[in-house]
Design an enzyme around this catalytic site. Structure first.
Site, mmCIF file in Angstrom:
data_model
loop_
_atom_site.group_PDB
_atom_site.id
_atom_site.type_symbol
_atom_site.label_atom_id
_atom_site.label_comp_id
_atom_site.label_asym_id
_atom_site.label_seq_id
_atom_site.Cartn_x
_atom_site.Cartn_y
_atom_site.Cartn_z
ATOM 1 N N HIS A 438 20.616 -8.527 -1.225
ATOM 2 C CA HIS A 438 19.701 -8.552 -0.093
ATOM 3 C C HIS A 438 20.257 -9.450 0.993
ATOM 4 O O HIS A 438 20.170 -10.680 0.915
ATOM 5 C CB HIS A 438 18.312 -9.019 -0.533
ATOM 6 C CG HIS A 438 17.325 -9.083 0.579
ATOM 7 N ND1 HIS A 438 16.285 -9.992 0.607
ATOM 8 C CD2 HIS A 438 17.231 -8.366 1.739
ATOM 9 C CE1 HIS A 438 15.601 -9.819 1.725
ATOM 10 N NE2 HIS A 438 16.156 -8.848 2.414
ATOM 11 N N GLU A 450 20.498 -12.922 -1.217
ATOM 12 C CA GLU A 450 19.760 -12.865 -2.487
ATOM 13 C C GLU A 450 20.467 -11.879 -3.418
ATOM 14 O O GLU A 450 20.626 -10.704 -3.078
ATOM 15 C CB GLU A 450 18.314 -12.411 -2.255
ATOM 16 C CG GLU A 450 17.380 -13.515 -1.790
ATOM 17 C CD GLU A 450 15.934 -13.048 -1.709
ATOM 18 O OE1 GLU A 450 15.068 -13.705 -2.296
ATOM 19 O OE2 GLU A 450 15.659 -12.019 -1.051
ATOM 20 N N ASN A 488 11.025 -12.742 0.688
ATOM 21 C CA ASN A 488 10.011 -11.901 1.318
ATOM 22 C C ASN A 488 8.680 -11.954 0.578
ATOM 23 O O ASN A 488 7.623 -11.719 1.166
ATOM 24 C CB ASN A 488 10.514 -10.458 1.421
ATOM 25 C CG ASN A 488 11.461 -10.285 2.600
ATOM 26 O OD1 ASN A 488 11.506 -11.126 3.501
ATOM 27 N ND2 ASN A 488 12.232 -9.206 2.599
#
Length: 707
Positions: A438, A450, A488
């Site tokens: 990510h 990530e 997130n």
């Protein structure tokens, strides 16, 4: 007399006579850090030189790959042991015989302060010099704030110390930090030759304390005033202390300036900001260690494929190209592929426009970029990163194609921000090769990566992901699979807390201001406008079917999106952006929509102080961070800290949300959450981990060594 001048070989600092030059060698692997034995050895070497008539000059060099890379981080937080570095530097400078520092590799922090205390300095190619103490909430505390401006002037010294940047040998020569750059990279040969040349010329002892870099008082005062007025420090403590010290260098005798510097250094040492920055420093190193990387070797990484040439795909391609690897980009048709290539070129054209890249360098880099509309072009790549639209069936279709064309052992990575990577991996015959990578936008700039670890992935694939992060100069954080992973997932919760505040009476503009004043570069509504409100809107619609019907849902952002107000790209969102402005101004129409939504929801608005806003915003962040650790999505609290610092703008000097919660006191955070739960017990459910730690009087820090 060589026997009298030689040092015990067990010391990390040895000295031996080379003709008339006492060669002092620092050999303290891995980076020649200034531990107590090094400090003692340097002081003893100067004493030996001064007491031996056979010695006419002293040459200080570092063994291995560095001169001196700075302080010994193993001594951080421990009681200081004499001699203190300022005393060592003063002893070097006071030597009755010329002292020459020959610099290769790193001369950083205290290492450069040692070199500044020497009388002459030579550097070789590849040397990097700097005073980066500001990045740890400190200032150069061994005379650096007094010697650097005297040597190179206030403006150059302030630029060096306030940025923490490193300069190479040629720039150091231009600044006056060094007197010469060697013709070869043999630092010992260059240093000896320079010392002999100085002796032949009968060069005198030349103390930096007596240099005239501050002679132009008007220019020095102007540089100090400009540094004081600069707003880059975002409320940081140590930058202003550095300016104060340079002002002392201008206005006070050297010895008084040293005493002033020491007082400011101790004040920085005692600052919570220093503790936060040191925590961030160590946490960034600790996150590189994931369980899967301990015993698994990464797979070879020579070629990379990127599926998708939009903003994210192009940014990932640039990051990989900048690491020197060839990239094959896949798009659905020729027009989309041309746009993808143009997106990549736009990044390099921007660097050319800023004078940071040559046209030739751009051409050489783009020669490693290939493109195709056929997945077959990925048949031989070692790793593929998918960066297509955030839709599970779309991504599953891409992975079915990758499964068909990619060679056995190729790593298949998805750049999804939220979606279930186990469900993506299940569409392939090789789930052991599928991992989440990510990236954060813009992917060629943002340092966070990530590494999302699905259930069936092989350890060597995770190790390969960490190896890629190293090649890309990213900070990797291991995350488990859940909706939103670490970053997130927290973002959704603390943004919801902000939405509740907005509906309850705080304006989005007050919330953004409070968050900026806490130290974030932007507030949550500025971030929404920058990223595009339609992105969050799509996520909210995707989650609508599974949303708890009892959970509070604020519809204000939906009302803006229904009008097509998506932020900067549409000229208005929460803010107005007239004529393509990058900085928004408050919008009375938005405030009217908020008022109407409060009325629809039956909410009587009330006033919030900035402190109340921050307490709620951070309590939501910390509580969800605790949940993420409790569930094993994050290995340790420090992984949450690094994610929020590098991906979401959490102020580094506060150490990340979990470190910050420790400084506030977990019992106080829990008390706040329980108070807020009286209004909304569903949203403000205390994390079991937070409750456990608070009731035991423990901290998040106590869990950081347990992974």
């Amino acid at each position: 007399m060589e026997f009298d001048t030689a040092s015990p070989p067990s010391s990390p600092v040895t000295h031996a006579l080379r003709g008339k030059v006492l060669l002092v060698t620092i050999d303290n692997p891995p980076v020649n850090a200034l531990g107590v034995d090094v400090r003692r050895g340097l002081a003893a070497a100067i004493d030996a030189a001064d007491s031996n008539d056979a010695v006419e000059a002293v040459l200080i060099v570092g063994a291995g790959r560095n001169f001196i890379a700075g302080a010994d981080i193993r001594e951080f937080g421990k009681p200081p042991q004499p001699p203190a570095l300022p005393d060592v530097c003063n002893r070097i400078e006071a030597s009755a015989k010329p002292v020459i520092a020959a610099i290769h590799g790193a001369a950083l922090g205290g290492g450069l302060e040692v070199a500044l205390a020497a009388h002459y300095r030579i550097a070789v190619a590849g040397a990097k010099l700097g005073l980066p103490e500001v990045t740890l909430g400190l200032l150069p505390g061994a005379g650096g704030t007094q010697r650097a401006p005297r040597l190179i002037g206030a403006e150059a010294a302030l630029s060096l110390m306030l940025s923490g940047r490193h300069v190479g040998a040629q720039e150091a020569l231009k600044l006056g930090l060094v007197d010469r750059v060697g013709h070869s990279d043999d630092v010992l040969a260059e240093g000896i030759a320079y010392a002999q040349e100085l002796l032949a010329a009968r060069a005198p002892v030349r103390r930096t304390r007596d240099a005239h870099g501050l002679a132009d008082r008007a220019a020095s005062e102007a540089a100090i005033a400009a540094a004081r007025a600069a707003k880059k420090s975002h409320g940081l403590f140590s930058p202003q202390k550095i300016v104060d010290c340079v002002e002392a260098a201008l206005n006070q005798p050297f010895d008084e300036g040293l005493r002033f510097e020491r007082k400011q250094f101790v004040a920085c040492l005692d600052s919570p900001q220093r503790a936060g920055l040191v925590h961030a420093f160590f946490a960034e190193r600790e996150v590189q260690k994931a369980p899967e990387t301990r015993n698994a070797e990464p797979r070879p990484l020579r070629t990379v494929g990127v599926v998708g040439g939009g903003t994210m795909g192009a940014g990932i391609a640039v990051a990989v190209l900048d690491a020197g690897l060839p990239v094959t980009m896949i798009e659905r048709d020729d027009d989309a592929l041309a746009r993808g290539r143009a997106n990549v070129e736009k990044v390099y054209d921007g660097l050319i426009a800023k004078g940071r890249l040559s046209a030739d360098a751009k051409a050489q880099t783009l020669a490693r970029l290939d493109g195709s509309t056929s997945y077959d072009a990925l048949a031989n790549v070692d790793l593929v990163i998918e960066a297509v639209f955030e839709d599970l069936p779309v991504k599953q279709a891409v992975f079915a194609e990758l499964d068909r064309v990619c060679k056995p052992g190729a790593v298949l990575a998805t750049n999804t921000s939220y979606l279930d990577i186990d469900a993506i991996a299940a569409t392939t015959s090789r789930p052991q090769d599928v991992v989440g990578l990510h990236f954060f936008s813009p992917a060629n700039i943002m340092k966070l990566l990530e590494v999302v670890v699905p259930a069936r992935v092989s350890a060597d694939v995770v190790a390969t992901a960490f190896d890629l992060a190293k090649k890309l100069r990213k900070v990797p954080v291991r995350a488990g699979v859940c909706d939103g992973f670490i970053g997130n997932r927290l973002l959704a919760v603390y943004r919801t807390a902000a939405d509740h505040l907005m509906e309850d009476g705080a304006s989005p503009y007050q919330i953004d201001k409070a968050v900026r004043e806490f130290g974030f570069p932007m507030g949550p509504y500025q971030v929404i406008d920058l990223a595009g409100g339609d992105i969050g809107w799509a996520t909210r619609k995707r989650r609508a079917a599974t949303r708890d019907p009892n959970a509070r849902y604020v519809q204000i952002a939906d009302r803006l999106c229904e009008r097509g107000w998506f932020g900067q790209k549409t000229g208005r969102g929460f803010y107005l952006y007239p004529q393509g402005a990058r900085t928004g101004s408050p919008d009375p129409e938005v405030e009217a929509i908020i008022a109407a939504e409060r009325e629809r929801a039956g909410i009587a608005p009330r006033a919030f102080s900035d402190d109340e806003i921050i307490r709620r915003y951070l309590a939501a962040m910390v509580n969800e961070g605790a949940n993420v650790v409790h569930e094993g999505i994050a290995l340790r609290p420090l992984d949450v800290d690094v994610t929020l610092i590098y991906g979401y703008g959490f102020p580094r000097h506060r150490g990340g949300p979990m470190h910050y919660a420790d400084t506030v006191g977990l019992a106080n955070v829990l008390a706040d959450i329980r108070e807020f739960a009286k209004e909304d017990p569903l949203f403000w459910r205390p994390s079991p981990l937070l409750v456990d730690l608070a009731e035991r009087g423990a901290t998040f820090a106590s869990l950081n060594q347990s992974a």
